[in-house]
Design an enzyme around this catalytic site. Sequence first.
Site, mmCIF file in Angstrom:
data_model
loop_
_atom_site.group_PDB
_atom_site.id
_atom_site.type_symbol
_atom_site.label_atom_id
_atom_site.label_comp_id
_atom_site.label_asym_id
_atom_site.label_seq_id
_atom_site.Cartn_x
_atom_site.Cartn_y
_atom_site.Cartn_z
ATOM 1 N N GLU A 877 0.792 -1.227 0.000
ATOM 2 C CA GLU A 877 0.000 0.000 0.000
ATOM 3 C C GLU A 877 0.824 1.277 0.000
ATOM 4 O OE1 GLU A 877 -3.943 -0.894 2.328
ATOM 5 O OE2 GLU A 877 -2.260 -1.978 3.184
HETATM 6 N N1 MCN Z 1 6.784 -8.441 -0.447
HETATM 7 C C1 MCN Z 1 8.139 -8.612 -0.574
HETATM 8 N N2 MCN Z 1 8.972 -8.029 0.338
HETATM 9 C C2 MCN Z 1 8.490 -7.312 1.367
HETATM 10 C C3 MCN Z 1 7.113 -7.132 1.510
HETATM 11 C C4 MCN Z 1 6.269 -7.710 0.577
HETATM 12 O O1 MCN Z 1 8.580 -9.257 -1.511
HETATM 13 N N3 MCN Z 1 9.306 -6.761 2.245
HETATM 14 C C5 MCN Z 1 5.857 -9.011 -1.428
HETATM 15 C C6 MCN Z 1 4.916 -10.060 -0.834
HETATM 16 O O2 MCN Z 1 5.429 -11.342 -0.979
HETATM 17 C C7 MCN Z 1 3.642 -9.864 -1.637
HETATM 18 C C8 MCN Z 1 3.669 -8.395 -2.031
HETATM 19 O O3 MCN Z 1 5.028 -7.969 -1.892
HETATM 20 O O4 MCN Z 1 3.674 -10.636 -2.780
HETATM 21 C C9 MCN Z 1 2.773 -7.542 -1.136
HETATM 22 O O5 MCN Z 1 2.989 -7.907 0.178
HETATM 23 P P1 MCN Z 1 2.375 -7.121 1.414
HETATM 24 O O6 MCN Z 1 2.779 -5.713 1.367
HETATM 25 O O7 MCN Z 1 2.677 -7.902 2.616
HETATM 26 O O8 MCN Z 1 0.809 -7.110 1.128
HETATM 27 P P2 MCN Z 1 -0.284 -8.285 1.159
HETATM 28 O O9 MCN Z 1 0.255 -9.567 0.715
HETATM 29 O O10 MCN Z 1 -1.026 -8.222 2.421
HETATM 30 O O11 MCN Z 1 -1.185 -7.783 -0.077
HETATM 31 C C10 MCN Z 1 -2.170 -6.844 0.041
HETATM 32 C C11 MCN Z 1 -1.797 -5.470 -0.440
HETATM 33 C C12 MCN Z 1 -2.997 -4.680 -0.375
HETATM 34 S S1 MCN Z 1 -3.591 -4.354 1.163
HETATM 35 C C13 MCN Z 1 -3.694 -4.341 -1.500
HETATM 36 S S2 MCN Z 1 -5.164 -3.503 -1.407
HETATM 37 C C14 MCN Z 1 -3.178 -4.687 -2.764
HETATM 38 C C15 MCN Z 1 -1.754 -4.961 -2.790
HETATM 39 O O12 MCN Z 1 -1.234 -5.538 -1.757
HETATM 40 N N4 MCN Z 1 -3.959 -5.099 -3.765
HETATM 41 C C16 MCN Z 1 -3.359 -5.533 -4.917
HETATM 42 N N5 MCN Z 1 -1.185 -5.164 -3.982
HETATM 43 C C17 MCN Z 1 -1.942 -5.536 -5.048
HETATM 44 N N6 MCN Z 1 -1.374 -5.922 -6.197
HETATM 45 C C18 MCN Z 1 -2.157 -6.385 -7.204
HETATM 46 N N7 MCN Z 1 -1.560 -6.767 -8.337
HETATM 47 N N8 MCN Z 1 -3.491 -6.465 -7.093
HETATM 48 C C19 MCN Z 1 -4.125 -6.044 -5.985
HETATM 49 O O13 MCN Z 1 -5.435 -6.143 -5.890
#
Ligand code: MCN
Length: 917
Positions: A877
Site C-alpha cells: 500500500e
Molecule cells: N513483499 C516482498 N517483500 C516485502 C514485503 C512484501 O517481496 N518486504 C511481497 C509479498 O510477498 C507480496 C507483495 O510484496 O507478494 C505484497 O505484500 P504485502 O505488502 O505484505 O501485502 P499483502 O500480501 O497483504 O497484499 C495486500 C496489499 C494490499 S492491502 C492491497 S489492497 C493490494 C496490494 O497488496 N492489492 C493488490 N497489492 C496488489 N497488487 C495487485 N496486483 N493487485 C491487488 O489487488
Amino acid sequence: MAEEMKKMCRKVLHVNGNEISLVVDSEDLLSNVIRKQLGLTGTKVGCKAGQCGICSVILNGKVVRSCVVKMKKVENGSIITTIEGVGNKDHMHPLQVAFAKHGSAQCGFCTPGFIVSAKGLLEENQSPTRQEVREWFQKHRNVCRCTGYKPIVDAVMDAAKVIRGEMDVEALLYQHKAGDSILGSWIPRPSALAKVSGTYDYGADLGLKMPPETLHLELVQAKVSHALIKSIDTSEAEKMPGVEAVLTHKDVQGTNRINGMALFPWNKGDGFDRPILCDEKVFQFGDALAIVCADTPEHAKAAAEKVVVELEELPAYMNAPEAMADDAIEIHPGTPNVYFEQPTIKGEETKPIFEKAAHVAEASYYTTRQPHLILEPDVGFGYYDEEGRLTIHSKSICLYVHIEMIREALGIEAENIRLIQNNMGATFGYKLSPTNEALLGVAVMATGKPCYLEFDMFQTITYTGKRSSSYTDIRMAADEEGMLTGMEYDIIFDHGAYSEWGDCLAFKGNMFVGAGYDIKNIRGKSSAVCTNHAYGTAFRSYGSPQALFASECLVDELAAKMGMDPFEMRYKNVYRPGATTPVGATPEVFTWPEMFDYLRPHYEKAVKEAKAKSAETKKYGVGLSLANYCVGGDFADFSEAWAELLPAGGVAIYNCWQDHGQGSDMGTLAIAHESLRPLGIPLEKIQLVMNDTAICPDGGVSAGSRGQVFFGNAIKHACEKLIEAMKKEDGTFRSYEEMANEGLDLRYVGNFASGAYCAMIDKDTGQGTPMMQYMYGIVMSEVEVDVTTGKTTVNKMTLVTDCGTIINKTVVDGQMYGGLVQGIGLALSEDFEDLSRHTNLARCGIPTIMDAPDEMEVVYFETPREHGPFGASGVGELPLSSPHASIINAIYQACGARIRELPALPEKVLAALQEIE
Ligand code: MCN
Ligand code: FES
Ligand code: FES
C-alpha cells in the site's frame, strides 16, 4: 416453422494452426465463441466494451478486441491466434518468458491480451522503441491496473531482442543454484507460467466449467439511491422460461444483515446495517432487491426484468455535507448519519500555539470517491460440497472474516460454511467487503443447487464499494525556522450507504493526517458519515491517501508562504529519534532523514531542469510528498500457517494468504524456502496449499499490507518447529520415514501475534500504539502542465522507500510501479461521482499507458525490521499513500495553480490559473 427462426451460420476457421469447423450465431461475439464454443479460456473478458484490450486476439494478422467483433464480420477461412497459439508451458514464446521474468503478470488478468497484442506488434516491427511499444498498446487499448505498465514495456523490449537474435532466451530464465537463498532475488512467482500462457483460470473461466445443472443468477437492482420498499412482486418473473426460483429477503434464512465489523465500542452504530437483499429500504443505487435463478444467463436476465418493485423515493444524500445537514433524516433509522467520531488530542492546547506562531497556513481539501477499476468483473459461485458445507468460491481477500460477516445474515453456523478464493484479477481492497458471497449463499440455500453469479463491468463499478471521498479542513503552525509547532484539522469521510469498516477508516484518518512530521501538539477529529452514495470499503492504502493529501499539500502551501523550499520544510520536520506519530506512537525505524539525503541531489537537478525547460505554454514542476502506511490489522493482529513434511521429502505449506495478484504465492515460497534451508529442500519440493478454509488455517486478511509480515512470520515459525522436530541429537535431520516410524507429528502449526507490541487507542485522546510497524517513503513527481489546455502529464516518478528487507525484488518493484500509477489516476482523472457518467472504465478515468511515465525509479533503503520475517515490512500500500499529493504539488511548482479538489482535470487547472491571473 417456429415463430422465431434463429439463423446460424457455419464457419471454417484456422484457430492457432488448426482448421476448425463450427456453427455460430452470426450476431454472437468472437470473444464468446472463443471462450464458450472453442473452450479457449486463455482469452479473458473484462469490460466487454472495447476499452481494456483484455480480450485481444490476432484476426487475419490484425490485433482486435474480440469482445466487439461480431461473428458475421469474421470471414470464413479467417486465421485466429489466441494466447494458446502464442506458446504453452512446454514451448514458451520469448514474450511469455520475458513477461514472467519482469513480473509483468501480477494478477495476470490483462496478460494474455497484452502478450497477444505485443505479438501483433513484433510481427510488424521487430525493433520497436519503448515509445513505439507504448503507442501500440495505447492504440490497441491494452489496459493494466496492476503493473504501472513499465514492466510490460521492459518485457516486450527483451522479447524483441531475443527475436532479433541479440539475446539468448536463457538470459531471461532465472537460474537457481540448489541451496542458494532466493530472498531479494528476481525469481518469477510460481503462478507466472500459468498466467503468461493463459491457463490460469479465473472465476468466469471456472464458471464455464461448472456442472450443467448449475443455476445462473441475475440480480434485480435498485435504480434509485434512497427509497422505502412498498412491495416486490415476483409472480410474473417466476413464470418465465427456465426460471427455478425468484428470491427476495423473505427467502433469507438468517438476519439478512451483514456484520460490518464495527471495531470501536464507541461507534454509534452496531455495524449490522447492510442487508443481503433489501427488505424495508433501498440505501444506495444498485442495491439488490431480488435474485433470479435460472438455467441460462439469458433466461435469468429476461426474468429479472419482470420483477415489479414498488418504491417510495426518499431524499438522497449524495455527499457528506448533505447527510450532515440539520434537516437530514437518518438513513439507517436509529443510527445518526455521523456515526463515528474520533478526536485526536496530542500535547498542548493548539489555540495559543497558533496565536503566537510565526507562520500559519490553512486550507480545505477534497478527495474523490476513487473507484477500484479492477479489470476482472466481480464473479463467484457456490454449491454444497461432499460434506454438505455451503461452499462459496469468490474473490474474497479475507476468507475467514467473510464467514464471520455473512453467517448470521444467512442463518448458518460458521463450521458449515467453506470459502475458497478463486484466482483473481485483482481487488485493490474492494473485496474486504463481501460482494457476492452472501447472495450466492442465499441462492444455494434456497435452491440446493450450484449457483453462478457474474457481474458485468457496470455492476462491478456501480455496486461494489469505493474509496470514501473526504473533506478536510486543516491548519498548521510553524516557528521562524519552519519547525512545525501545531496542527488542527477536521477530516470527514463520506462512507456511503453502509458502515462496514467505516470506524476503522476514520481512525486511519487520524493516524495519517500530518504523518511523517514530529508535530508535538495536535487537535483534530475524524468522522465517518453515512450517505446514499456507494458504500465505502477498503482501497489500497486505506485512509492514508485522503489524510496525506491534506497534510502533504498544506506543508507545501506553508513552505510557499514562508518562501522556503518544500524539500527543506520536510527535511527539517520528518521523524527523528524521539518523535512520535500523530497518534502518539513511536516509529520503529527513522530512515526519512537518510532518504532525503539521498534524494537531495536528484531533487535539485530535477528542479533546475524543470525551470530551464519551462516555456510559454508548457510549464514543468517537481513535487514531493511523504509516503507512509501501516502494516497489519489495528491493535492486535495474529496469523497462522502450517508446515507439513511430505513422504518424498518435500514440505507442504498451508495458509490462507489470499492472492489479489500481489504475489502471495511468491511470498509464501520465499519465506518457506529460506526458513527450510537447514534441510536443503529444493524449491520444487515446496508445495503451496492455499486459500480454502476447509483445508488451510485462518491467518487473517490480505489487507493492511500485512501479508508478508504476518503470514511470513507464521510460515517461518511453522517451518522452524518442523525443523526442530526433525533434528537428531547428532545435528542431522530425521527423514519422513523416521519421523513416521517414531510416531512424531508431521504437521506443525506456526503462529504470530502482534498484540505484545500494540495497544488500543484512548477513546478521548485517540492516542495509542495501534501498529507494530510501518512503511516509509518519499515520492518525487516531475510534471508538465500545458497552460493553454490545463492538461497535466507526469513525466517521471521517483520513489525512495524503506519497507525493510525485500523478499522478492521483481514483485516489490511491480507493487511500487503499479501503486504510483494508481496515484496518477487519483490525482488527475479517477472519480465515481456521477451515477449516469462514471459507469465504465474509461469514464471513471482509468490511467492508460500514455498516462503513466515510462521513467519510474524506485530506490530501496532496506532497514531490517525487528519483528518482520527476515527483517521485512509490508509493501503493497505504500506507493498509493501519497503520489497524488506530489503530483498536485508539482502542478503548483510548475505553474502556480493550486488544486485542492481532486481530480485535477484540465478544466480545474485552467480555472486555478485564471484565479491567479
Ligand atoms: N513483499 C516482498 N517483500 C516485502 C514485503 C512484501 O517481496 N518486504 C511481497 C509479498 O510477498 C507480496 C507483495 O510484496 O507478494 C505484497 O505484500 P504485502 O505488502 O505484505 O501485502 P499483502 O500480501 O497483504 O497484499 C495486500 C496489499 C494490499 S492491502 C492491497 S489492497 C493490494 C496490494 O497488496 N492489492 C493488490 N497489492 C496488489 N497488487 C495487485 N496486483 N493487485 C491487488 O489487488
Ligand atoms: Fe474486450 Fe475489454 S476490450 S473485454
Ligand atoms: Fe494487469 Fe493485473 S496484471 S490487470
